[in-house]
Design a protein around this motif. Structure first.
Motif, mmCIF file in Angstrom:
data_model
loop_
_atom_site.group_PDB
_atom_site.id
_atom_site.type_symbol
_atom_site.label_atom_id
_atom_site.label_comp_id
_atom_site.label_asym_id
_atom_site.label_seq_id
_atom_site.Cartn_x
_atom_site.Cartn_y
_atom_site.Cartn_z
ATOM 1 N N ALA A 1 -5.957 -3.010 -2.015
ATOM 2 C CA ALA A 1 -5.075 -2.134 -2.876
ATOM 3 C C ALA A 1 -6.121 -1.426 -3.689
ATOM 4 O O ALA A 1 -5.823 -0.464 -4.092
ATOM 5 C CB ALA A 1 -4.047 -3.102 -3.446
ATOM 6 N N THR B 1 -6.958 1.995 -8.093
ATOM 7 C CA THR B 1 -6.602 1.900 -6.634
ATOM 8 C C THR B 1 -8.094 2.194 -5.665
ATOM 9 O O THR B 1 -8.836 2.747 -6.161
ATOM 10 C CB THR B 1 -5.670 2.832 -6.410
ATOM 11 O OG1 THR B 1 -5.953 4.203 -7.104
ATOM 12 C CG2 THR B 1 -4.127 2.478 -6.979
ATOM 13 N N LEU C 1 0.773 -1.357 0.169
ATOM 14 C CA LEU C 1 0.018 0.016 -0.320
ATOM 15 C C LEU C 1 0.891 1.213 -0.026
ATOM 16 O O LEU C 1 0.627 2.180 -0.668
ATOM 17 C CB LEU C 1 -0.839 -0.035 1.118
ATOM 18 C CG LEU C 1 -2.077 -1.155 1.204
ATOM 19 C CD1 LEU C 1 -2.904 -0.928 2.440
ATOM 20 C CD2 LEU C 1 -2.857 -1.019 0.054
ATOM 21 N N GLY D 1 -3.542 -5.748 -0.757
ATOM 22 C CA GLY D 1 -2.446 -4.696 -0.798
ATOM 23 C C GLY D 1 -1.685 -4.707 0.595
ATOM 24 O O GLY D 1 -0.540 -4.230 0.561
ATOM 25 N N ARG D 2 -2.216 -5.449 1.636
ATOM 26 C CA ARG D 2 -1.462 -5.380 2.726
ATOM 27 C C ARG D 2 -1.620 -6.882 3.657
ATOM 28 O O ARG D 2 -3.154 -7.152 3.327
ATOM 29 C CB ARG D 2 -1.992 -4.397 3.817
ATOM 30 C CG ARG D 2 -1.108 -4.218 5.174
ATOM 31 C CD ARG D 2 -1.536 -3.206 5.812
ATOM 32 N NE ARG D 2 -2.838 -3.296 6.535
ATOM 33 C CZ ARG D 2 -3.489 -2.216 7.401
ATOM 34 N NH1 ARG D 2 -2.801 -0.951 7.539
ATOM 35 N NH2 ARG D 2 -4.746 -2.207 7.805
#
Length: 278
Positions: free
Chosen positions: A148, A187, A40, A132-133
């Protein structure tokens, strides 16, 4: 930001779509969209770039999968009540989770190849959620903070192998080319409500699927939380969140994919795909 990769398979460059819809070459600023490396924080840095500062890409290059580093391709079954009804199956009390092989992943315009002897190939437009994480047993209220962005997925299926050959659904979902992803990674900041997106798919120019993520049985936050309790989700992993009604299996009589068919599909704000069946 609408991020993508373009060029021949294995030699893609990084690009972005500018405000006027033109493709810009970002390769001088970022060598690849490898999400396990970027995470991210890296995506946040990329969002500070102005695509108009980069050269326009001429012509119509092939588009690849818009990011790399996919360790898991997770999918959710029967996540639209009206699709469950057309399949003659009950609406699930909990998410149905299965895996698509990462070897099935292909670009959004690459051809879909039916396996030898296939008679029941089918289409499924789906919202793809890109992690994203690292997410491990996350609470639903915190789940979207691990996302993400979003993309378009065609969860191509071979119904005989999925439903009639014994065992799990995975067999009918994992053939090579059965997982087109893209055209873009949009995004998360550009998708304020993932439960308010329209989806569509046409076959040979004729409408087949029309739906909205508003009618999901289990929403995106619930799915990210649920799947993260089953398996650790890593940056780059994709969750395909289910399909609305209109698949070939649900038609009367059923209509399955044939050589020469063309599927076009898309999601509001996330772009569109086009695949020829070979």
């Amino acid at each position: 930001m609408k991020l993508l990769r373009f060029g021949p398979p294995g030699r893609e460059s990084v690009g972005a779509v500018d405000r006027d819809g033109r493709l810009r070459d970002l390769s001088s600023a970022v060598p690849d969209l490898h999400l396990p490396t970027l995470g991210l924080a890296g995506l946040k840095r990329l969002r500070r770039l102005d695509p108009s500062d980069f050269p326009v890409v001429r012509g119509r290059p092939r588009l690849g999968v818009p990011f790399t580093g996919i360790s898991k391709f997770v999918a959710i079954g029967l996540n639209y009540a009206d699709h469950a009804a057309e399949a003659g199956l009950a609406v699930p009390a909990e998410p149905i989770v299965f895996l698509k092989a990462t070897t099935c992943i292909s670009g959004p315009q690459d051809p879909v190849r039916l396996p030898a002897g296939s008679t029941r190939g089918d289409w499924e437009v789906e919202l793809g959620v890109v992690i994203g994480r690292t997410a491990r047993a996350v609470d639903e209220h915190d789940a979207l903070a691990h996302v993400a962005g979003y993309t378009v997925v065609n969860d191509v299926s071979e119904r005989e192998w999925q439903l009639e050959r014994g065992g799990t659904w995975d067999k009918g979902k994992g053939f090579d080319t059965f997982g087109p992803i893209g055209p873009w990674l949009v995004t998360a900041d550009e998708v304020p409500d993932p439960q308010a997106l329209s989806l569509w798919l046409d076959l040979n120019g004729e409408p087949r699927q029309r739906g909205s993520t508003a009618t999901m049985v289990f929403g995106v936050a619930r799915l990210v939380s649920y799947v993260s309790r089953v398996m650790t989700l890593l940056p780059g992993d994709v969750i395909a969140t289910g399909t609305p009604p209109g698949v070939g299996m649900g038609m009367k009589p059923p209509r399955y994919l044939r050589t020469g068919d063309v599927m076009t599909l898309g999601i509001e704000g996330l772009g569109s795909q086009r695949q020829r069946v070979i």
